[in-house]
Design an enzyme around this catalytic site. Structure first.
Site, short mmCIF file in Angstrom:
data_model
loop_
_atom_site.label_atom_id
_atom_site.label_comp_id
_atom_site.label_asym_id
_atom_site.label_seq_id
_atom_site.Cartn_x
_atom_site.Cartn_y
_atom_site.Cartn_z
N LYS A 15 36.28 58.14 30.56
CA LYS A 15 35.98 59.03 31.71
C LYS A 15 36.26 58.34 33.04
CE LYS A 15 32.15 57.17 33.43
NZ LYS A 15 31.96 56.78 34.81
N GLN A 17 35.91 50.04 37.16
CA GLN A 17 36.31 49.92 35.75
C GLN A 17 37.53 50.80 35.43
OE1 GLN A 17 33.46 47.86 33.48
NE2 GLN A 17 34.31 47.23 35.42
N1 LIG Z 1 26.90 51.65 38.52
C1 LIG Z 1 26.78 52.76 37.80
O1 LIG Z 1 26.48 53.84 38.33
C2 LIG Z 1 27.00 52.70 36.32
C3 LIG Z 1 26.43 53.70 35.52
C4 LIG Z 1 26.64 53.68 34.15
C5 LIG Z 1 27.39 52.66 33.58
N2 LIG Z 1 27.91 51.69 34.38
C6 LIG Z 1 28.68 50.63 33.71
O2 LIG Z 1 27.86 49.47 33.63
C7 LIG Z 1 28.67 48.29 33.67
C8 LIG Z 1 28.12 47.36 34.74
O3 LIG Z 1 28.23 48.00 35.97
P1 LIG Z 1 27.29 47.68 37.22
O4 LIG Z 1 27.39 48.87 38.12
O5 LIG Z 1 25.94 47.24 36.80
O6 LIG Z 1 27.98 46.39 37.85
P2 LIG Z 1 28.59 46.22 39.33
O7 LIG Z 1 29.81 47.01 39.51
O8 LIG Z 1 27.49 46.37 40.30
O9 LIG Z 1 29.15 44.71 39.21
C9 LIG Z 1 28.75 43.66 39.84
C10 LIG Z 1 28.05 42.70 38.88
O10 LIG Z 1 29.00 41.78 38.31
C11 LIG Z 1 28.46 40.46 38.45
N3 LIG Z 1 29.51 39.47 38.39
C12 LIG Z 1 30.44 39.17 39.35
N4 LIG Z 1 31.22 38.16 38.90
C13 LIG Z 1 30.77 37.83 37.65
C14 LIG Z 1 31.17 36.88 36.67
N5 LIG Z 1 32.20 36.07 36.88
N6 LIG Z 1 30.49 36.83 35.50
C15 LIG Z 1 29.46 37.65 35.27
N7 LIG Z 1 29.03 38.58 36.16
C16 LIG Z 1 29.68 38.64 37.34
C17 LIG Z 1 27.74 40.53 39.77
O11 LIG Z 1 26.84 39.46 39.89
C18 LIG Z 1 27.03 41.86 39.63
O12 LIG Z 1 25.86 41.74 38.90
C19 LIG Z 1 30.09 48.77 33.92
O13 LIG Z 1 30.81 48.80 32.72
C20 LIG Z 1 29.93 50.19 34.46
O14 LIG Z 1 31.01 51.05 34.14
C21 LIG Z 1 27.73 51.68 35.72
O1 LIG Z 2 30.58 54.69 39.84
P1 LIG Z 2 31.45 54.79 38.61
O2 LIG Z 2 32.71 55.55 38.88
O3 LIG Z 2 31.66 53.44 37.99
O4 LIG Z 2 30.62 55.68 37.56
C1 LIG Z 2 29.29 55.37 37.31
C2 LIG Z 2 28.78 55.93 35.99
O5 LIG Z 2 29.60 55.54 34.94
C3 LIG Z 2 28.52 57.41 36.00
O6 LIG Z 2 27.92 57.80 34.79
#
Ligand SMILES: NC(=O)c1ccc[n+]([C@@H]2O[C@H](COP(=O)([O-])OP(=O)(O)OC[C@H]3O[C@@H](n4cnc5c(N)ncnc54)[C@H](O)[C@@H]3O)[C@@H](O)[C@H]2O)c1
Ligand SMILES: O=P(O)(O)OC[C@H](O)CO
Length: 375
Positions: free
Chosen positions: A206, A320
């Site tokens: 997605k 991502q």
């Molecule tokens: N943010 C959202 O709304 C959301 C929602 C659902 C799923 N996700 C998924 O969750 C996963 C994590 O996303 P997020 O939003 O928590 O992260 P983010 O995009 O906020 O990423 C930053 C994180 O990466 C860390 N980082 C940076 N360099 C690094 C390294 N070399 N080694 C390890 N960590 C390092 C940072 O310290 C920080 O914690 C992703 O796959 C994302 O698609 C995100």
């Molecule tokens: O902010 P995005 O585009 O990484 O999306 C966040 C979550 O995956 C939504 O469910």
């Protein structure tokens, strides 16, 4: 599992911190779980102070989820092995490009009876042009079973405790209740299914479609066009699972991890506000929502690269979608199947500058979904 279940959150970005709010409250509230939840924090300095120290004293992740208090039983730990070594449940929630490195550090250092749960949306590129699911990679490297949690879950909205749903794809139904209890709250409702691979693939793919939605916004095309992107994206997601992970259920695409996540990521809220200045009404508007959509919109409007925009717009958070598009394309190319997934292929080519964003309309117009034959 015996005694109290110990939980570690491996990751502390935007989503890791938002989910820590829920997990921390539930671990403290429920007798099944040990109160103390460790959270691995990739250490960085903020105004001369360590982020872990800031989190452990102010209970706020000031960089990745500012403005939200984390429960006091969430303990930030800068060493991933220290954070994870005693855990019975390991919640993996880092941007997918970092999971291999962390897996290497954790190898042989965790409880052999631990179970994993991946909240990571993305794939890993396997040798020889193939792709690997992140939960499979975790199982292969750490020798633990790994379930997944994916859904229409923008972290900011979850942190604000706005109502949403999520999907857990559970490998072993004996732990389904434990996993559900750890995450379920009045405003975060969990549905557990057993179609684990399809749940995970929905979460990864997605993000590619969200880039397409951002291109459409950047070109000023309308909601009908975006709905077409979402529909064609969904059809390619279903086909992808059918071709590469056969045996999945169509119903999985109607869970939060499927259609609902596509909608939230591709739309996002549109906030408007207005003010009067010298008798002139000024309208301010701002799209929020998913980062992939937002950055892809800016990509079309500014002509800057995705990398530049990620650095400028996201304050350390990671996109991502574009790298997932690249990973998927790497596999499709190696199998000679790019033309079978024209939307994914076009999005990758646009993100990498091989095709102009305006070329996206040609992809939509000529999509095989419109090439019906009649006898
Ligand atoms: N943010 C959202 O709304 C959301 C929602 C659902 C799923 N996700 C998924 O969750 C996963 C994590 O996303 P997020 O939003 O928590 O992260 P983010 O995009 O906020 O990423 C930053 C994180 O990466 C860390 N980082 C940076 N360099 C690094 C390294 N070399 N080694 C390890 N960590 C390092 C940072 O310290 C920080 O914690 C992703 O796959 C994302 O698609 C995100
Ligand atoms: O902010 P995005 O585009 O990484 O999306 C966040 C979550 O995956 C939504 O469910």
């Amino acid at each position: 599992m015996s005694d109290k279940v110990r939980v570690c959150i491996v990751g502390s970005g935007n989503w890791g911190s938002a989910i820590a709010k829920i997990v921390g409250v539930n671990a403290k509230r429920l007798d099944t779980f040990e109160d103390r939840v460790t959270m691995y924090v990739y250490e960085e300095m903020i105004d001369g102070k360590k982020l872990t120290e800031i989190i452990n004293t102010t209970h706020e992740n000031v960089k990745y989820l500012p403005g939200h208090k984390l429960p006091e039983n969430i303990i930030a730990v800068p060493d991933v092995v220290d954070a994870a070594k005693d855990a019975d449940i390991l919640i993996f929630v880092v941007p997918h490009q970092f999971i291999r490195g962390l897996g290497t550090q954790l190898l042989g250092k965790i409880k052999p009876t631990a179970v994993g749960l991946s909240l990571i949306k993305g794939f890993d590129v396997a040798e020889g042009g193939g792709m690997e699911l992140i939960s499979h990679l975790i199982t292969k490297h750490l020798k633990i079973p790994c379930s997944v949690l994916m859904g229409a879950n923008l972290a900011g909205e979850v942190a604000e405790e706005k109502f949403c749903e999520t999907t857990i794809g559970c490998r072993d139904m004996k732990i389904a209740k434990t996993l559900r209890d750890l995450f379920q709250s009045p405003n975060f409702r969990v549905v557990v299914v057993d179609d684990v691979d399809a749940v995970e693939i929905c979460g990864a793919l997605k993000n590619i479609v969200a880039c397409g939605a951002g291109f459409v916004d950047g070109m000023g095309l309308g909601d009908n066009t975006k709905a077409a992107v979402i529909r064609l994206g969904l059809m390619e997601m279903i086909k992808f699972v059918d071709v590469f992970y056969p045996g999945s259920k169509l119903s999985t695409f109607f869970e939060s991890c499927g259609v609902a996540d596509l909608i939230t990521t591709c739309y996002g809220a549109f906030f408007g506000s207005c003010a009067m200045s010298s008798n002139v009404l000024i309208l301010f508007s701002q799209h929020t929502g998913g980062r992939n959509r937002k950055v892809s919109e800016a990509f079309v409007k500014t002509g800057k690269t995705i990398k530049q925009l990620e650095d400028e717009m996201l304050n350390g958070q990671k996109l991502q979608g574009p790298i997932t598009a690249e990973e998927v394309n790497f596999m499709l190319k190696s199998k000679g199947m790019e033309d079978k997934f024209p939307l994914f292929t076009a999005i990758h080519r646009i993100c990498t500058g091989q095709v102009k964003p305006q070329g996206f309309l040609d992809c939509l117009r000529n999509h095989p979904e419109h090439m019906q034959t009649f006898s």
